[in-house]
Write a protein that holds these residues in place. Sequence first.
Motif, PDB file in Angstrom:
ATOM      1  N   PRO A 116       0.795  -1.230   0.000  1.00  0.00           N
ATOM      2  CA  PRO A 116       0.000   0.000   0.000  1.00  0.00           C
ATOM      3  C   PRO A 116       0.830   1.285   0.000  1.00  0.00           C
ATOM      4  O   PRO A 116       0.357   2.327  -0.442  1.00  0.00           O
ATOM      5  CB  PRO A 116      -0.810  -0.113   1.301  1.00  0.00           C
ATOM      6  CG  PRO A 116      -0.835  -1.569   1.619  1.00  0.00           C
ATOM      7  CD  PRO A 116       0.470  -2.110   1.139  1.00  0.00           C
ATOM      8  N   GLU A 117       2.069   1.206   0.485  1.00  0.00           N
ATOM      9  CA  GLU A 117       2.864   2.422   0.608  1.00  0.00           C
ATOM     10  C   GLU A 117       3.239   3.029  -0.745  1.00  0.00           C
ATOM     11  O   GLU A 117       3.380   2.329  -1.740  1.00  0.00           O
ATOM     12  CB  GLU A 117       4.162   2.138   1.388  1.00  0.00           C
ATOM     13  CG  GLU A 117       3.952   1.616   2.788  1.00  0.00           C
ATOM     14  CD  GLU A 117       4.084   0.119   2.863  1.00  0.00           C
ATOM     15  OE1 GLU A 117       4.908  -0.338   3.657  1.00  0.00           O
ATOM     16  OE2 GLU A 117       3.365  -0.579   2.122  1.00  0.00           O
ATOM     17  N   ALA A 118       3.427   4.332  -0.727  1.00  0.00           N
ATOM     18  CA  ALA A 118       4.049   5.087  -1.820  1.00  0.00           C
ATOM     19  C   ALA A 118       3.297   5.006  -3.139  1.00  0.00           C
ATOM     20  O   ALA A 118       3.884   5.238  -4.200  1.00  0.00           O
ATOM     21  CB  ALA A 118       5.501   4.628  -2.020  1.00  0.00           C
ATOM     22  N   ASN A 119       2.007   4.641  -3.081  1.00  0.00           N
ATOM     23  CA  ASN A 119       1.213   4.572  -4.316  1.00  0.00           C
ATOM     24  C   ASN A 119       1.872   3.633  -5.342  1.00  0.00           C
ATOM     25  O   ASN A 119       1.885   3.890  -6.550  1.00  0.00           O
ATOM     26  CB  ASN A 119       1.047   5.974  -4.919  1.00  0.00           C
ATOM     27  CG  ASN A 119      -0.140   6.062  -5.857  1.00  0.00           C
ATOM     28  OD1 ASN A 119      -1.093   5.286  -5.751  1.00  0.00           O
ATOM     29  ND2 ASN A 119      -0.095   6.999  -6.801  1.00  0.00           N
ATOM     30  N   THR A 120       2.424   2.546  -4.836  1.00  0.00           N
ATOM     31  CA  THR A 120       3.231   1.653  -5.671  1.00  0.00           C
ATOM     32  C   THR A 120       2.447   1.064  -6.840  1.00  0.00           C
ATOM     33  O   THR A 120       2.958   0.983  -7.968  1.00  0.00           O
ATOM     34  CB  THR A 120       3.822   0.516  -4.810  1.00  0.00           C
ATOM     35  OG1 THR A 120       4.696   1.081  -3.830  1.00  0.00           O
ATOM     36  CG2 THR A 120       4.608  -0.470  -5.667  1.00  0.00           C
TER      37      THR A 120
END
Length: 291
Positions: A265-269
């Motif tokens: 979910p992190e960093a709009n991966t």
Amino acid sequence: MTEDVLRTQRRRELRDFLMSRRARVSPAQAGLPDGGARRRTPGLRREEVAVLAGVGASWYQWLEQGRDISVSPQVLDAVARVLRLSNAERRHLYLLAGLNPPAPEVAPEVRDMCDGLRRLIDTWMPYPAHIMDPYYNCVMYNDAAGMVLGMRPDNTQNCIIDFFTDPLYRGQSRTWEKNARTVVAQFRASCAAAPDDEGYQEVLDQLRDVSPEFATLWEERDIEDAGQIRKELDHPLVGLLAVESTAMKVPARPDLTIVLHTPLPEANTAAKLEWLASPEGRRGSMYPVAG
């Protein structure tokens, strides 16, 4: 469920399994003349299986009846040969007889599965995916693995060697040091499972020669099963990417490992990976990382 009940069920399954496998093998397939006589049941008789397998008729009858008798791998292999068991059926026979099954093998009829596996990793786009052989040689990878992980023809095409020797990957991987310990521990587990396999020794010797860091980690003797690894990469076009790699086996192809990378979910991966796979992203991406 008690151990006695489980043992009884296993012996019943052994009886039914052997009877069903014996019924499907004709005398002609076993190299026996049928004599033109009409048989009450299809397939081989118990006595014929015993003779062809080189065991006593009474012993084989007891085996098929699920009696508590001593069995050996050599005898089970002989029975499996007579009954024309597949690799999966042979392993099943070992389990029903209460023995540790032999190592999985690749059956000739499934060696062409690579076309289907290629479709699998291509369908995984826009997320990276690749497939390795037992020695970590890269068999195939999808376009995202090239754009995101930098897999490319001019690398060694061995995933663990490239992990330790490709400076691009090390320079852009935020999790390299943490993951290096896990990668070595998983490789040691693979080597330990096949101690006489010269293929592992060749990769091990090469790694020791090219990477002092690998040699140091190897001497720590950590062991881990293959599973999931978190990776964080600083991609030059889209910045931070956080993915989770999952190593999976296909029982029919135990010689191959499928590694799928899932966006975290992190960093709009996920959106970043989709952009990198787009025509605009492809034009701007040319092996930015390796690994």
